[in-house]
Design a protein around this motif. Structure first.
Motif, PDB file in Angstrom:
ATOM      1  N   PRO A 270       6.634 -17.936  -8.126  1.00 41.96           N
ATOM      2  CA  PRO A 270       6.201 -16.569  -8.485  1.00 41.96           C
ATOM      3  C   PRO A 270       7.209 -15.499  -8.100  1.00 41.96           C
ATOM      4  O   PRO A 270       7.413 -14.531  -8.846  1.00 41.96           O
ATOM      5  CB  PRO A 270       4.888 -16.409  -7.700  1.00 41.96           C
ATOM      6  CG  PRO A 270       4.374 -17.796  -7.524  1.00 41.96           C
ATOM      7  CD  PRO A 270       5.593 -18.660  -7.380  1.00 41.96           C
ATOM      8  N   LEU A 271       7.864 -15.675  -6.961  1.00 45.75           N
ATOM      9  CA  LEU A 271       8.849 -14.688  -6.535  1.00 45.75           C
ATOM     10  C   LEU A 271      10.061 -14.671  -7.452  1.00 45.75           C
ATOM     11  O   LEU A 271      10.658 -13.621  -7.682  1.00 45.75           O
ATOM     12  CB  LEU A 271       9.287 -14.950  -5.091  1.00 45.75           C
ATOM     13  CG  LEU A 271      10.288 -13.943  -4.503  1.00 45.75           C
ATOM     14  CD1 LEU A 271       9.706 -12.535  -4.500  1.00 45.75           C
ATOM     15  CD2 LEU A 271      10.704 -14.349  -3.100  1.00 45.75           C
ATOM     16  N   SER A 272      10.426 -15.832  -8.005  1.00 47.57           N
ATOM     17  CA  SER A 272      11.580 -15.894  -8.916  1.00 47.57           C
ATOM     18  C   SER A 272      11.344 -15.037 -10.150  1.00 47.57           C
ATOM     19  O   SER A 272      12.238 -14.313 -10.605  1.00 47.57           O
ATOM     20  CB  SER A 272      11.856 -17.344  -9.323  1.00 47.57           C
ATOM     21  OG  SER A 272      12.294 -18.107  -8.224  1.00 47.57           O
ATOM     22  N   ARG A 273      10.137 -15.111 -10.709  1.00 47.41           N
ATOM     23  CA  ARG A 273       9.817 -14.291 -11.888  1.00 47.41           C
ATOM     24  C   ARG A 273       9.870 -12.801 -11.537  1.00 47.41           C
ATOM     25  O   ARG A 273      10.336 -11.971 -12.319  1.00 47.41           O
ATOM     26  CB  ARG A 273       8.441 -14.678 -12.422  1.00 47.41           C
ATOM     27  CG  ARG A 273       8.385 -16.120 -12.935  1.00 47.41           C
ATOM     28  CD  ARG A 273       7.132 -16.380 -13.735  1.00 47.41           C
ATOM     29  NE  ARG A 273       5.917 -16.342 -12.901  1.00 47.41           N
ATOM     30  CZ  ARG A 273       5.427 -17.399 -12.270  1.00 47.41           C
ATOM     31  NH1 ARG A 273       6.052 -18.574 -12.365  1.00 47.41           N
ATOM     32  NH2 ARG A 273       4.332 -17.302 -11.549  1.00 47.41           N
TER      33      ARG A 273
ATOM     34  N   ILE B  46       3.698  -2.171 -10.301  1.00 47.86           N
ATOM     35  CA  ILE B  46       2.615  -2.577  -9.394  1.00 47.86           C
ATOM     36  C   ILE B  46       2.028  -3.917  -9.826  1.00 47.86           C
ATOM     37  O   ILE B  46       1.800  -4.816  -9.017  1.00 47.86           O
ATOM     38  CB  ILE B  46       1.516  -1.498  -9.340  1.00 47.86           C
ATOM     39  CG1 ILE B  46       2.060  -0.237  -8.648  1.00 47.86           C
ATOM     40  CG2 ILE B  46       0.283  -2.012  -8.584  1.00 47.86           C
ATOM     41  CD1 ILE B  46       1.155   0.969  -8.734  1.00 47.86           C
ATOM     42  N   GLN B  47       1.802  -4.071 -11.132  1.00 46.62           N
ATOM     43  CA  GLN B  47       1.263  -5.339 -11.644  1.00 46.62           C
ATOM     44  C   GLN B  47       2.225  -6.484 -11.422  1.00 46.62           C
ATOM     45  O   GLN B  47       1.819  -7.602 -11.114  1.00 46.62           O
ATOM     46  CB  GLN B  47       0.931  -5.191 -13.134  1.00 46.62           C
ATOM     47  CG  GLN B  47      -0.265  -4.292 -13.400  1.00 46.62           C
ATOM     48  CD  GLN B  47      -0.550  -4.105 -14.889  1.00 46.62           C
ATOM     49  OE1 GLN B  47       0.308  -4.394 -15.739  1.00 46.62           O
ATOM     50  NE2 GLN B  47      -1.719  -3.614 -15.196  1.00 46.62           N
ATOM     51  N   MET B  48       3.523  -6.230 -11.547  1.00 51.17           N
ATOM     52  CA  MET B  48       4.538  -7.254 -11.298  1.00 51.17           C
ATOM     53  C   MET B  48       4.449  -7.756  -9.856  1.00 51.17           C
ATOM     54  O   MET B  48       4.495  -8.966  -9.597  1.00 51.17           O
ATOM     55  CB  MET B  48       5.925  -6.691 -11.552  1.00 51.17           C
ATOM     56  CG  MET B  48       7.082  -7.605 -11.163  1.00 51.17           C
ATOM     57  SD  MET B  48       8.692  -6.768 -11.199  1.00 51.17           S
ATOM     58  CE  MET B  48       8.633  -5.850  -9.634  1.00 51.17           C
ATOM     59  N   VAL B  49       4.302  -6.831  -8.930  1.00 51.27           N
ATOM     60  CA  VAL B  49       4.284  -7.195  -7.512  1.00 51.27           C
ATOM     61  C   VAL B  49       2.972  -7.863  -7.123  1.00 51.27           C
ATOM     62  O   VAL B  49       2.955  -8.853  -6.389  1.00 51.27           O
ATOM     63  CB  VAL B  49       4.533  -5.943  -6.651  1.00 51.27           C
ATOM     64  CG1 VAL B  49       4.407  -6.274  -5.176  1.00 51.27           C
ATOM     65  CG2 VAL B  49       5.898  -5.371  -6.947  1.00 51.27           C
ATOM     66  N   GLU B  50       1.861  -7.313  -7.571  1.00 53.57           N
ATOM     67  CA  GLU B  50       0.553  -7.853  -7.171  1.00 53.57           C
ATOM     68  C   GLU B  50       0.318  -9.239  -7.748  1.00 53.57           C
ATOM     69  O   GLU B  50      -0.326 -10.069  -7.135  1.00 53.57           O
ATOM     70  CB  GLU B  50      -0.555  -6.897  -7.621  1.00 53.57           C
ATOM     71  CG  GLU B  50      -0.577  -5.602  -6.833  1.00 53.57           C
ATOM     72  CD  GLU B  50      -1.750  -4.717  -7.187  1.00 53.57           C
ATOM     73  OE1 GLU B  50      -2.287  -4.047  -6.298  1.00 53.57           O
ATOM     74  OE2 GLU B  50      -2.134  -4.688  -8.369  1.00 53.57           O
TER      75      GLU B  50
ATOM     76  N   ASN C 128       0.828  -1.205   0.000  1.00 51.64           N
ATOM     77  CA  ASN C 128       0.000   0.000   0.000  1.00 51.64           C
ATOM     78  C   ASN C 128       0.864   1.257   0.000  1.00 51.64           C
ATOM     79  O   ASN C 128       0.573   2.227  -0.707  1.00 51.64           O
ATOM     80  CB  ASN C 128      -0.913  -0.001   1.228  1.00 51.64           C
ATOM     81  CG  ASN C 128      -1.820   1.205   1.266  1.00 51.64           C
ATOM     82  OD1 ASN C 128      -2.727   1.342   0.456  1.00 51.64           O
ATOM     83  ND2 ASN C 128      -1.587   2.106   2.201  1.00 51.64           N
ATOM     84  N   GLU C 129       1.951   1.232   0.769  1.00 52.46           N
ATOM     85  CA  GLU C 129       2.849   2.382   0.824  1.00 52.46           C
ATOM     86  C   GLU C 129       3.507   2.610  -0.541  1.00 52.46           C
ATOM     87  O   GLU C 129       3.638   3.760  -0.998  1.00 52.46           O
ATOM     88  CB  GLU C 129       3.916   2.165   1.891  1.00 52.46           C
ATOM     89  CG  GLU C 129       4.867   3.325   2.086  1.00 52.46           C
ATOM     90  CD  GLU C 129       4.203   4.552   2.676  1.00 52.46           C
ATOM     91  OE1 GLU C 129       4.814   5.645   2.594  1.00 52.46           O
ATOM     92  OE2 GLU C 129       3.080   4.445   3.211  1.00 52.46           O
TER      93      GLU C 129
END
Length: 320
Positions: free
Chosen positions: A266-269, A316-320, A179-180
């Motif tokens: 997912p974290l690797s990508r 943002i899309q990469m992280v979510e 969120n931050e």
């Protein structure tokens, strides 16, 4: 024009001081009595525009009875614009500014709630708990963030270490950081956004590295690094991995281990893009910004050069 020129001086005389501070305005109760509509409106506008006072109520005095009664125009002119300004502060994440305005609004607990939110923004989770009622959702949120912070603290090296478990407290930390990051991207404060992104990836790398290897990812004492490198070396040898180069106690090396052992995770990508081959990549942008080791400018163009063509939206899309 006469009101504009004379009202502030009149207010100072009324309170017997010429040292009124603008950051602590008077609470004005304006009474209109007689006069033409034009004069009354001019008086109201001058009162609302005064830097010395904040109008809370507008009264009208009955010429015959001498009794005063509240006018709805006071609410229309003072209350609603104030609420709209408060909303704008909240949408920007300016909880301190919102709290200052809330001091003039009801209900009374609104100001406390907003100040507690400001505490959360600063990472002062315990202070937020002390400020707010323990039945409040903000209190519960602050309590989880405080507990999550404790669980993520560095620890002494031990062979009997138990990996960090993802629970509601840890999820609260991740939601807070996400969120931050989004808030700072929205404000176009890109170094701050990159700081939140760094903390988020750091936390995720720590947790996933521990789950995969069983080796703790963060150390309290520098002298424990020798033990950590020995244990990590043994683990990689047993896993048949010998192409990661020199073993280093760093978050990036731990990220490399994750990508090597779990390429489909997912974290690797996510990390492949974060530590991308293009320079400057996202990690470098943060490391060279004012929040780390330099003063490199961080702009939307910087993100495009790092391979994020749509700027913050892609990140943002990469992280979510």
């Amino acid at each position: 024009s006469w009101y504009r020129e004379n009202l502030n001086l009149s207010l100072k005389k009324a309170v017997g001081s010429t040292q009124i501070k603008l950051d602590n305005p008077l609470r004005l109760h304006v009474s209109i009595n007689g006069g033409t509509p034009a004069i009354n409106v001019a008086f109201l506008l001058a009162a609302f525009g005064s830097g010395l006072g904040r109008v809370e109520d507008v009264w009208q005095v009955n010429d015959q009875t001498g009794q005063a009664h509240l006018l709805q125009v006071g609410h229309e002119l003072a209350g609603e614009p104030l609420r709209q300004t408060l909303k704008a502060h909240m949408e920007r994440g300016d909880w301190e500014g919102a709290a200052e305005l809330a001091a003039f609004l009801k209900p009374a607990y609104l100001e406390k709630s907003l100040r507690a939110m400001a505490d959360l923004r600063r990472g002062a989770f315990k202070e937020a708990q002390h400020r707010i009622n323990n039945r409040s959702s903000i209190y519960s949120w602050a309590k989880r963030l405080s507990a999550g912070t404790e669980k993520m603290k560095d620890k002494d090296f031990t062979d009997n270490y138990r990996p960090i478990a993802i629970d509601d407290d840890i999820r609260a930390i991740h939601a807070y950081l996400l969120n931050e990051m989004k808030l700072q991207f929205g404000r176009k404060d890109y170094p701050e956004a990159m700081g939140a992104l760094y903390r988020l990836q750091e936390s995720l790398v720590r947790i996933v590295f521990e789950q995969i290897t069983g080796i703790q990812s963060s150390l309290k004492r520098p002298m424990d690094k020798v033990k950590w490198i020995k244990k990590t070396s043994d683990f990689l040898t047993d896993s048949g991995i010998d192409d990661l180069g020199k073993i280093q106690f760093s978050r990036q090396f731990q990220a490399d281990v994750i990508r090597k052992l779990k390429p489909d995770h997912p974290l690797s990508r996510w990390l492949t893009r974060y530590y991308g081959k293009r320079q400057p990549n996202l990690a470098a942008l943060r490391n060279k910004s004012r929040l780390a080791h330099g003063f490199i400018e961080v702009t939307e163009i910087s993100f495009k050069k790092a391979g994020f063509d749509n700027g913050p939206i892609d990140i943002i899309q990469m992280v979510e």
